[in-house]
Design a protein around this motif. Structure first.
Motif, PDB file in Angstrom:
ATOM      1  N   ASN A  43       0.830  -1.258  -0.111  1.00 36.92           N
ATOM      2  CA  ASN A  43      -0.067   0.023  -0.031  1.00 36.92           C
ATOM      3  C   ASN A  43       1.070   1.224  -0.089  1.00 36.92           C
ATOM      4  OD1 ASN A  43      -2.369  -1.571   0.071  1.00 36.92           O
ATOM      5  ND2 ASN A  43      -2.646  -1.503   2.205  1.00 36.92           N
ATOM      6  N   SER A  44       2.252   1.259  -0.421  1.00 40.85           N
ATOM      7  CA  SER A  44       3.060   2.286  -0.519  1.00 40.85           C
ATOM      8  C   SER A  44       2.935   3.164  -1.733  1.00 40.85           C
ATOM      9  CB  SER A  44       4.407   2.082  -0.124  1.00 40.85           C
ATOM     10  OG  SER A  44       4.922   1.199  -1.022  1.00 40.85           O
ATOM     11  N   MET A  45       2.016   2.791  -2.769  1.00 40.18           N
ATOM     12  CA  MET A  45       2.058   3.608  -3.866  1.00 40.18           C
ATOM     13  C   MET A  45       0.492   3.374  -4.144  1.00 40.18           C
ATOM     14  SD  MET A  45       3.819   3.196  -7.704  1.00 40.18           S
ATOM     15  CE  MET A  45       5.415   3.904  -7.061  1.00 40.18           C
ATOM     16  N   ASP A  46      -0.213   4.562  -4.616  1.00 42.30           N
ATOM     17  CA  ASP A  46      -1.439   4.402  -4.923  1.00 42.30           C
ATOM     18  C   ASP A  46      -1.482   4.203  -6.440  1.00 42.30           C
ATOM     19  OD1 ASP A  46      -1.624   6.757  -6.800  1.00 42.30           O
ATOM     20  OD2 ASP A  46      -1.725   8.269  -5.183  1.00 42.30           O
ATOM     21  N   ARG A  47      -2.671   3.577  -6.682  1.00 45.00           N
ATOM     22  CA  ARG A  47      -3.158   3.206  -8.009  1.00 45.00           C
ATOM     23  C   ARG A  47      -2.704   4.095  -9.165  1.00 45.00           C
ATOM     24  NH1 ARG A  47      -8.227   2.135  -7.170  1.00 45.00           N
ATOM     25  NH2 ARG A  47      -8.955   4.064  -8.144  1.00 45.00           N
ATOM     26  N   ALA A  48      -3.122   5.550  -8.873  1.00 44.75           N
ATOM     27  CA  ALA A  48      -2.923   6.477  -9.977  1.00 44.75           C
ATOM     28  C   ALA A  48      -1.300   6.540 -10.431  1.00 44.75           C
ATOM     29  CB  ALA A  48      -3.422   7.670  -9.598  1.00 44.75           C
ATOM     30  N   ALA A  49      -0.662   6.682  -9.394  1.00 43.40           N
ATOM     31  CA  ALA A  49       0.821   6.882  -9.349  1.00 43.40           C
ATOM     32  C   ALA A  49       1.318   5.662  -9.952  1.00 43.40           C
ATOM     33  CB  ALA A  49       1.347   6.816  -8.127  1.00 43.40           C
ATOM     34  N   TYR A  50       0.951   4.174  -9.695  1.00 41.92           N
ATOM     35  CA  TYR A  50       1.470   2.915 -10.294  1.00 41.92           C
ATOM     36  C   TYR A  50       1.049   2.996 -11.518  1.00 41.92           C
ATOM     37  CZ  TYR A  50       2.056  -1.608 -11.131  1.00 41.92           C
ATOM     38  OH  TYR A  50       2.376  -2.915 -11.851  1.00 41.92           O
ATOM     39  N   LEU A  51      -0.186   3.205 -12.313  1.00 39.16           N
ATOM     40  CA  LEU A  51      -0.506   3.354 -13.485  1.00 39.16           C
ATOM     41  C   LEU A  51       0.355   4.251 -14.175  1.00 39.16           C
ATOM     42  CD1 LEU A  51      -4.278   2.635 -13.019  1.00 39.16           C
ATOM     43  CD2 LEU A  51      -2.529   1.008 -13.854  1.00 39.16           C
ATOM     44  N   LEU A  52       0.570   5.690 -13.778  1.00 39.91           N
ATOM     45  CA  LEU A  52       1.221   6.523 -14.616  1.00 39.91           C
ATOM     46  C   LEU A  52       2.675   5.922 -14.597  1.00 39.91           C
ATOM     47  CD1 LEU A  52       0.019   9.687 -13.113  1.00 39.91           C
ATOM     48  CD2 LEU A  52      -0.205   9.075 -15.314  1.00 39.91           C
ATOM     49  N   LEU A  53       3.429   5.691 -13.506  1.00 41.93           N
ATOM     50  CA  LEU A  53       4.875   5.352 -13.583  1.00 41.93           C
ATOM     51  C   LEU A  53       4.868   3.940 -14.629  1.00 41.93           C
ATOM     52  CD1 LEU A  53       6.010   5.596  -9.950  1.00 41.93           C
ATOM     53  CD2 LEU A  53       6.350   7.182 -11.771  1.00 41.93           C
ATOM     54  N   ASN A  54       4.192   3.174 -14.340  1.00 46.44           N
ATOM     55  CA  ASN A  54       4.058   1.721 -14.994  1.00 46.44           C
ATOM     56  C   ASN A  54       3.938   2.224 -16.730  1.00 46.44           C
ATOM     57  OD1 ASN A  54       4.256  -1.245 -15.085  1.00 46.44           O
ATOM     58  ND2 ASN A  54       2.360  -0.997 -16.114  1.00 46.44           N
ATOM     59  N   ARG A  55       3.046   2.902 -17.230  1.00 44.09           N
ATOM     60  CA  ARG A  55       3.118   3.583 -18.670  1.00 44.09           C
ATOM     61  C   ARG A  55       4.439   4.234 -18.952  1.00 44.09           C
ATOM     62  NH1 ARG A  55      -0.569   3.540 -22.332  1.00 44.09           N
ATOM     63  NH2 ARG A  55      -2.306   2.646 -21.198  1.00 44.09           N
ATOM     64  N   LEU A  56       4.688   5.137 -18.174  1.00 41.69           N
ATOM     65  CA  LEU A  56       5.950   5.574 -18.477  1.00 41.69           C
ATOM     66  C   LEU A  56       7.140   4.600 -18.935  1.00 41.69           C
ATOM     67  CD1 LEU A  56       5.742   9.058 -16.476  1.00 41.69           C
ATOM     68  CD2 LEU A  56       5.849   8.826 -19.044  1.00 41.69           C
ATOM     69  N   ASP A  57       7.182   3.884 -17.854  1.00 41.06           N
ATOM     70  CA  ASP A  57       8.205   2.679 -18.069  1.00 41.06           C
ATOM     71  C   ASP A  57       8.104   1.759 -19.154  1.00 41.06           C
ATOM     72  OD1 ASP A  57      10.485   1.172 -17.072  1.00 41.06           O
ATOM     73  OD2 ASP A  57       9.001  -0.387 -16.564  1.00 41.06           O
ATOM     74  N   LEU A  58       6.955   1.510 -19.632  1.00 36.44           N
ATOM     75  CA  LEU A  58       6.662   0.595 -20.634  1.00 36.44           C
ATOM     76  C   LEU A  58       6.798   1.343 -22.088  1.00 36.44           C
ATOM     77  CD1 LEU A  58       3.776  -1.400 -19.372  1.00 36.44           C
ATOM     78  CD2 LEU A  58       6.199  -2.209 -19.437  1.00 36.44           C
ATOM     79  N   GLU A  59       6.302   2.627 -22.093  1.00 30.93           N
ATOM     80  CA  GLU A  59       6.120   3.299 -23.276  1.00 30.93           C
ATOM     81  C   GLU A  59       7.082   4.394 -23.436  1.00 30.93           C
ATOM     82  OE1 GLU A  59       2.011   4.442 -24.430  1.00 30.93           O
ATOM     83  OE2 GLU A  59       1.455   2.643 -23.652  1.00 30.93           O
ATOM     84  N   GLY A  60       8.033   4.569 -22.512  1.00 34.98           N
ATOM     85  CA  GLY A  60       9.037   5.613 -22.697  1.00 34.98           C
ATOM     86  C   GLY A  60       8.320   7.168 -22.313  1.00 34.98           C
ATOM     87  N   PRO A  61       9.197   8.159 -22.098  1.00 40.47           N
ATOM     88  CA  PRO A  61       8.962   9.606 -22.182  1.00 40.47           C
ATOM     89  C   PRO A  61       7.867  10.050 -23.176  1.00 40.47           C
ATOM     90  CG  PRO A  61      11.365   9.295 -22.326  1.00 40.47           C
ATOM     91  CD  PRO A  61      10.718   7.985 -22.760  1.00 40.47           C
ATOM     92  N   MET A  62       6.919  10.767 -22.786  1.00 40.08           N
ATOM     93  CA  MET A  62       5.947  11.491 -23.337  1.00 40.08           C
ATOM     94  C   MET A  62       5.365  12.455 -22.807  1.00 40.08           C
ATOM     95  SD  MET A  62       2.866   8.672 -22.613  1.00 40.08           S
ATOM     96  CE  MET A  62       3.880   7.258 -22.991  1.00 40.08           C
ATOM     97  N   GLY A  63       4.368  13.298 -23.401  1.00 38.13           N
ATOM     98  CA  GLY A  63       3.778  14.495 -23.040  1.00 38.13           C
ATOM     99  C   GLY A  63       2.792  14.188 -22.468  1.00 38.13           C
ATOM    100  N   VAL A  64       2.097  15.001 -21.545  1.00 40.56           N
ATOM    101  CA  VAL A  64       0.729  14.982 -20.649  1.00 40.56           C
ATOM    102  C   VAL A  64      -0.106  14.527 -21.618  1.00 40.56           C
ATOM    103  CG1 VAL A  64      -0.760  16.091 -19.238  1.00 40.56           C
ATOM    104  CG2 VAL A  64       1.694  16.516 -18.932  1.00 40.56           C
ATOM    105  N   LYS A  65      -0.454  15.241 -22.906  1.00 41.13           N
ATOM    106  CA  LYS A  65      -1.547  14.812 -23.652  1.00 41.13           C
ATOM    107  C   LYS A  65      -1.394  13.397 -24.137  1.00 41.13           C
ATOM    108  CE  LYS A  65      -2.655  19.372 -25.281  1.00 41.13           C
ATOM    109  NZ  LYS A  65      -2.771  20.257 -26.563  1.00 41.13           N
ATOM    110  N   ALA A  66      -0.364  12.964 -24.626  1.00 42.88           N
ATOM    111  CA  ALA A  66      -0.058  11.507 -24.954  1.00 42.88           C
ATOM    112  C   ALA A  66      -0.313  10.613 -23.663  1.00 42.88           C
ATOM    113  CB  ALA A  66       1.128  11.442 -25.540  1.00 42.88           C
ATOM    114  N   LEU A  67      -0.073  10.629 -22.570  1.00 44.84           N
ATOM    115  CA  LEU A  67      -0.088   9.910 -21.359  1.00 44.84           C
ATOM    116  C   LEU A  67      -1.397   9.987 -21.013  1.00 44.84           C
ATOM    117  CD1 LEU A  67       1.551   8.429 -19.144  1.00 44.84           C
ATOM    118  CD2 LEU A  67       1.823  10.673 -17.946  1.00 44.84           C
ATOM    119  N   ALA A  68      -2.238  11.179 -21.114  1.00 38.87           N
ATOM    120  CA  ALA A  68      -3.671  11.164 -20.933  1.00 38.87           C
ATOM    121  C   ALA A  68      -4.199  10.333 -21.648  1.00 38.87           C
ATOM    122  CB  ALA A  68      -4.189  12.708 -20.610  1.00 38.87           C
ATOM    123  N   ALA A  69      -4.151  10.468 -23.039  1.00 42.08           N
ATOM    124  CA  ALA A  69      -4.879   9.889 -23.954  1.00 42.08           C
ATOM    125  C   ALA A  69      -4.605   8.147 -24.009  1.00 42.08           C
ATOM    126  CB  ALA A  69      -4.528  10.188 -25.431  1.00 42.08           C
ATOM    127  N   GLY A  70      -3.333   7.796 -23.644  1.00 42.50           N
ATOM    128  CA  GLY A  70      -3.176   6.475 -23.648  1.00 42.50           C
ATOM    129  C   GLY A  70      -3.806   5.829 -22.232  1.00 42.50           C
TER     130      GLY A  70
END
Length: 167
Positions: A43-70
């Protein structure tokens, strides 16, 4: 195409009732435990943080709009959720390699390490929860849950046709 009230009459209502009940229980239990893992990382990382970090890790650097769309969420929501990750050093903002005026988000080395810890803890939780399951059962459950989540995602994104039957 979504099922209308008339279309569901051909399906077993008891099974659909049991399915919706199990999904509701899963949602409650997932939120209660936050499926956060085991040990000190639990329980040391909330769901939103985990999903954001995971997406950045899997897909690489991206802008806010691309991250939001994905992720199928609003850019303002991503901006709000990313702010504490930047403040704690898990994500860093950098200039876009091709357009120096644009900003991209990427995992920092600290974010990479933290995500690794959380993944490991959550992997252990999944092993414990599915202890006694065969590899085939785990694969089948993962396949069906992925399919279910994809269908919910499509429905939420508005790519579904009307919920009423065609005339």
């Amino acid at each position: 195409m979504p099922l209308s009230q008339d279309m569901t009459s051909d399906l077993e209502p008891g099974l659909l009732d049991a399915l919706q009940h199990q999904v509701a229980l899963f949602a409650r239990r997932a939120e209660q435990t936050r499926l956060g893992g085991v040990g000190q990382v639990r329980n040391s990382m909330d769901r939103a943080a985990y999903l954001l970090l995971n997406r950045l890790d899997l897909e690489g650097p991206m802008g806010v709009k691309a991250l939001a769309a994905g992720m199928g969420i609003d850019s303002s929501t991503v901006t709000r959720q990313v702010a504490p990750l930047v403040d704690t050093g898990l994500v860093k903002r950098t200039s876009h390699p091709e357009d120096g005026r644009a900003v991209v988000l990427q995992l920092s080395p600290r974010g990479q390490a933290r995500l690794g810890e959380v993944r490991s803890s959550r992997r252990e939780l999944m092993a414990q929860v599915t202890d006694g399951w065969t590899e085939e059962e785990r694969e089948s459950f993962c396949t069906l849950l992925t399919r279910f989540n994809s269908a919910l995602s499509v429905r939420a994104s508005g790519h579904q046709e009307s919920d009423t039957p065609a005339s």
